[in-house]
Write a protein that holds these residues in place. Sequence first.
Motif, PDB file in Angstrom:
ATOM      1  N   HIS A 150      61.805 -71.731 -44.312  1.00 42.62           N
ATOM      2  CA  HIS A 150      61.889 -71.395 -45.744  1.00 42.62           C
ATOM      3  C   HIS A 150      63.303 -71.381 -46.331  1.00 42.62           C
ATOM      4  O   HIS A 150      63.466 -71.532 -47.533  1.00 42.62           O
ATOM      5  N   ARG A 203      59.490 -65.871 -50.232  1.00 43.63           N
ATOM      6  CA  ARG A 203      60.447 -66.528 -49.340  1.00 43.63           C
ATOM      7  C   ARG A 203      60.273 -68.051 -49.316  1.00 43.63           C
ATOM      8  O   ARG A 203      61.125 -68.759 -48.785  1.00 43.63           O
ATOM      9  N   ASP A 209      61.176 -72.988 -37.148  1.00 46.31           N
ATOM     10  CA  ASP A 209      61.199 -72.302 -35.851  1.00 46.31           C
ATOM     11  C   ASP A 209      59.793 -71.989 -35.338  1.00 46.31           C
ATOM     12  O   ASP A 209      59.526 -72.075 -34.134  1.00 46.31           O
ATOM     13  N   ASN A 210      58.863 -71.676 -36.245  1.00 45.36           N
ATOM     14  CA  ASN A 210      57.508 -71.369 -35.766  1.00 45.36           C
ATOM     15  C   ASN A 210      56.794 -72.617 -35.230  1.00 45.36           C
ATOM     16  O   ASN A 210      56.241 -72.567 -34.128  1.00 45.36           O
ATOM     17  N   SER A 256      62.014 -61.728 -36.829  1.00 41.41           N
ATOM     18  CA  SER A 256      60.678 -61.434 -37.344  1.00 41.41           C
ATOM     19  C   SER A 256      59.751 -61.538 -36.140  1.00 41.41           C
ATOM     20  O   SER A 256      60.040 -62.262 -35.202  1.00 41.41           O
TER      21      SER A 256
HETATM   22  C1  XUL Z   1      57.627 -67.534 -41.104  1.00 43.63           C
HETATM   23  C2  XUL Z   1      58.836 -66.720 -41.391  1.00 43.63           C
HETATM   24  C3  XUL Z   1      59.696 -66.285 -40.259  1.00 43.63           C
HETATM   25  C4  XUL Z   1      60.915 -67.151 -40.150  1.00 43.63           C
HETATM   26  C5  XUL Z   1      61.862 -66.528 -39.115  1.00 43.63           C
HETATM   27  O1  XUL Z   1      56.866 -67.810 -42.229  1.00 43.63           O
HETATM   28  O2  XUL Z   1      59.153 -66.432 -42.511  1.00 43.63           O
HETATM   29  O3  XUL Z   1      58.986 -66.274 -39.055  1.00 43.63           O
HETATM   30  O4  XUL Z   1      60.548 -68.453 -39.812  1.00 43.63           O
HETATM   31  O5  XUL Z   1      62.863 -67.363 -38.737  1.00 43.63           O
END
Ligand code: XUL
Length: 627
Positions: free
Chosen positions: A99, A170, A280-281, A302
Motif C-alpha cells: 500500500h 491505507r 510483502d503478503n 503487522s
Molecule cells: C496488508 C497490510 C500490512 C502491510 C505490512 O494489507 O497493510 O500487512 O503489508 O507491511
Amino acid sequence: MASAPRAPLYLGLDLSTQQLKAVVIDGELRVVHQSGVQFDAELPEFRTQGGVHIHTDRLTVTSPVLMWVKALDLLLDKMKRAGLDFSRVRALSGSGQQHGSVFWRRGASETLKHLDPDQDLHQLLQDSFSVSDSPVWMDSSSTQQCEDLQAAAGGALRLAEITGSRAYERFTGNQIAKLRQSRAEEFQDTERISLVSSFAASLFLGGYAAIDYSDGSGMNLLDIRTRNWSEICLQATAPHLDQLLGAPLPSTSVLGPVSSYFVHRYGFSESCSVVAFTGDNPASLAGMRLQPGDVAVSLGTSDTVFLWLQQPRPALEGHVFCNPVEQQEYMALLWYTHTHTHKQTGELSGEGSMMSRKSEGTRLLDASAMLVRKGGGARDRLQCFRCFVISSFKNGSLTRERVRNECAGASWELFSAALRDTPLGNHGNIGFYFETMEITPPVIGVHRFDSADCEVSSLSPQVEVRAVVEGQFLSRRLHAERLGYSIIPGTRVLATGGASSNKEILQVLSDVFNAPVYTIDLSDSTCLGSAYRALHGLVAESGASFVDVVKKAPEPRLVATPHPKAKEVRRPLYDDALLASEAEPCSRSLRQELHETCPHNHRNTFCSPAETNTSVSGDTLRCTTSC
Ligand code: XUL
C-alpha cells in the motif's frame, strides 16, 4: 552440501516497515546468505521509530523515501563485504510493505538511467522525489477520500466488486487522492507513482518498474478481473493517473536486466534478470507454500493471518488479491461481515439489521462467484479455486514490544519466562490491546479484564505479558473462524515473521488455535518467497508452475503442539466483546469523532453496544468503557 563455486544464485529482498532484508538461495533452494539493515538503529539520522514517522494527528504515518534508498546502499555494501559473489546472481526479485507509495519528481527517470557507479544511490537520487515522506500502510488519514471513492464507484460493495476491497485508508488510491488535494504543488511535480515494491524494483532496473497485479490489488484502483486500472477509480482519484502509474503487469514478469550501475558497482552479471517485485503478503504466501487446510500466521510489525479455504464463509471484511505466483488465480478472498455503511451512498437499507447484513453477505458471495466463474463452471472452479484469505492486524509486534519493555525489562528472555510461568487461560485475565486504530476490527482502545470479567486499569507484569499474547491470538483465531477456518485432521498453523523464532509465543499460538505450529527454517518467509519468485520468474513464461519449481524446498518444522487442555480454554467474554464491537453500523470517521467527543473524556474508546450513548452527527455511538 555446499553449492558449486559458479552455480547460479537467486536474490530475494524485502523492504518492510522496519528493515530491508536480503536472502540468497542456490538452485537447490538452500539459503546461502542473509543480510539486513534496521532503519531505526542503522540509519538514526532519519529519526524513525519502528521505521516510520507518526504525525501529530496520530493518523498520518509516513517513512522517508531516502532512508529506503540509503538502506539499499548499506545492504549491498554489507553483502559485498561478506563476500557474496554478485556475478552468480541469475535473477532477483523482492517485496515491499503493501500500500505504501513513492512519488518520483519530474526528470527522475533520466537520473535513474544514468546512475554513476562511483556514487551512492542516496546521493544520486536525493532530488528525485517530489514527496520526501512516503505514505505507508499504517496511515489512516484518508477517510474522506475513501468515502468519496465509494460514492463515485456506486458504493462500498460495487468498489469491492471492481477492486477486490471496499475503500481502506491505507490503500494507495486514497492516499494519492489525499496528496493531490493537500499538496497540489508536489503532486504537479510528480512524474511517476510507484508502490514500495515497484519503487525498489525501479532502483535495480534503472528505470520505472511496472506495478504487479498482486500488489496492485491493494490500491483500490485495479480492476481485478480485467487486470487493468479501473476507469471509474482512476477518474475519482486524480486526472491522468494511468500515465502516472504505468501499465500493470503479471507478478511473474521478467522486467529486464539489472541496471549497469549494479554491474559496475557490485559486479552483478549483465544478464541478471529483475523479476517483478510484489507486496510483502503475496511474497510471504510464496515463501510459505501454503496448502489447503493450513492457516499461516505472520508475526511482524503487522500480524497477518492467511487462510486457504475450500469454501469461504461469507463475511464482511476483506480483500481479493490477484495471485502472485499463478497468473490465472486470485490470491486472497476475504469477505466482510460488518457494515461500514457510508450513509451518503445509501448502500444498506435497514440500518445494519441482521437481514441487511445477511443480504450483503449474499451479494458478496455472488460477486465472488462471478470472479470464480471466469473460464469455467462456477462449481468446478469453486472447488479447485485457490482461495487465500488474508486478515491484517496493525497492533502486532510493536504492541508486544511495548508490553515487553514495560513488563519484562525490555528483555525477550523475561517475556518468555513470564509466558512459561503463567498458565494457559491466564487464570481468566484477558486484554484487548488496540493501541492504534486497528484494521480488523477497526477499533481503538486498551482494555483489561480480570477473572471476574471486570475491567481493571492494570494487571501484574507477568499476567499482562500473557494477556497481550493470548488476546492477540484469540483475536486472530476468532477472525479466522469467522472466515471459515476450522481444525480438520492435518491442519497446520504455519508461523513466520520476527516473533516466530520465540518458542513460548508459538506455544501460546498452538494452544489458542488448538493445532500444531510449524515454522520454516527462516523466520522470514517474505524474503525467501521473493528468492523463490526470482527463480520461478525465469521459467514462468514457458509454463512452469511455481509449485513444481519450489518442490525441493525444505518442509516446515514442527515447533509446538497444543496442550491437552487447550480445547477447554474458552473466552466467551473476548469473543462476545469483539463481535459486538464490530456489529455497530457506524463509519470510521464517526468512530474517530467519538474518540474526540466521548463525554466521559476517555482516552481509549471504541464502538460497542454498552451502557453509555453519545451522539455524533446524528448517529448513536457508544463508549465501551464503563462510565
Ligand atoms: C496488508 C497490510 C500490512 C502491510 C505490512 O494489507 O497493510 O500487512 O503489508 O507491511
